[in-house]
Design a protein around this motif. Sequence first.
Motif, PDB file in Angstrom:
ATOM      1  N   TYR A 196       6.058  11.098  -2.586  1.00  0.00           N
ATOM      2  CA  TYR A 196       6.702  10.898  -1.300  1.00  0.00           C
ATOM      3  C   TYR A 196       5.831   9.974  -0.435  1.00  0.00           C
ATOM      4  O   TYR A 196       4.604   9.984  -0.545  1.00  0.00           O
ATOM      5  N   ILE A 197       6.463   9.170   0.411  1.00  0.00           N
ATOM      6  CA  ILE A 197       5.742   8.342   1.362  1.00  0.00           C
ATOM      7  C   ILE A 197       6.282   8.627   2.757  1.00  0.00           C
ATOM      8  O   ILE A 197       7.385   9.121   2.925  1.00  0.00           O
ATOM      9  N   PRO A 257       2.016   8.576  -5.459  1.00  0.00           N
ATOM     10  CA  PRO A 257       2.560   9.661  -4.634  1.00  0.00           C
ATOM     11  C   PRO A 257       4.061   9.787  -4.838  1.00  0.00           C
ATOM     12  O   PRO A 257       4.759   8.798  -5.025  1.00  0.00           O
ATOM     13  N   LYS A 312       3.069  14.582  -0.095  1.00  0.00           N
ATOM     14  CA  LYS A 312       3.297  13.423  -0.949  1.00  0.00           C
ATOM     15  C   LYS A 312       3.447  13.787  -2.417  1.00  0.00           C
ATOM     16  O   LYS A 312       4.108  13.080  -3.174  1.00  0.00           O
ATOM     17  N   MET A 346       9.701  13.136   4.713  1.00  0.00           N
ATOM     18  CA  MET A 346       8.982  12.336   3.717  1.00  0.00           C
ATOM     19  C   MET A 346      10.018  11.669   2.822  1.00  0.00           C
ATOM     20  O   MET A 346      11.026  12.270   2.463  1.00  0.00           O
TER      21      MET A 346
END
Length: 316
Positions: A227-228, A225, A30, A205
Amino acid sequence: MYQDMKQLYWWPNMKADIAIYISKYLTCLKVKAKHQKSSGLLVQPEIPQWKWDNITMDFVTKLPKMQSGNDTIWVLVDRLTKSTRFLPMRETDPMDKLTRLYLKEVVTRHGIPVSIICDRDPSERTIQTLEDMLCACVIDFGNGWERHLPLIEFSYNNSYHASIKAAPFEALYGRKCRSPVCWAEKSYADVRCKPLEFQVGDRVMLKVSPWKGVVRFGKRGKLNPRYIGPFKKCLSNEPLAVPLDEILDDKLCFDEEPVEIMDHEVKRLKRSCIPIIKVRWNSMRGPELTWKHEDQFRKKYPQLFTKTAPSTSAAS
């Protein structure tokens, strides 16, 4: 992590197993930053002759403001040993306060440097790693970033650096630091770059952009974050996967819509008063609240005001 583990343990394919373990660590996925070499040639300064004689410095700004008022980190790096100091401060601190902080935290320990370089590549890489570690700590442990800063500095200075073939602590003091094995050391160097190829069904991601002043995914601003997911092309455990249709529509867009007005206030300036409202949005990852100008918001979403009480400005 491999450099620390190999001092005490060994098993077949040990380095590959550690790399796979790190690649599956969802928090690292993330927050990791993508590194790309800049074009052109750089003028390399002379190699320092002694520890903390030549340093670089930079600042990490626009962090969430803590109860102490600190919203910035002053990053100082010794060019010879790569050892660092992460000093919390306020972005508005005057120069005399910074001078006192520098004398207390650096000069008393290492003396006066011969040269100070600002905005150099080593500082930029250190700042990227610092932000990644801050983000990871906030995601995993919560609370304010300032609380985690001492342990982050400790972890960074005890992580192996390929450029000096040792940890900064060892380069500075001549011996390894006594610390627990696997003390959350993280290495973000990508030495084997290769093109990414994807197939239907792979998990990845999803990169997201932070919104200034908006609480998204339970965090605010810089500590969001990066990235999810995972959605596709990801080595993480299957139960952690997030269904794609919960966040994105058919066009891979997520349309956030306001749900209700939570509160009204009046922002008082020197010559005017601006009515503002607190709006709750339709976030799939938890409550997301933002403050908006009431007049502009009323024009765009008049339906929300039919089921709310009159605003402060209207009552006055």
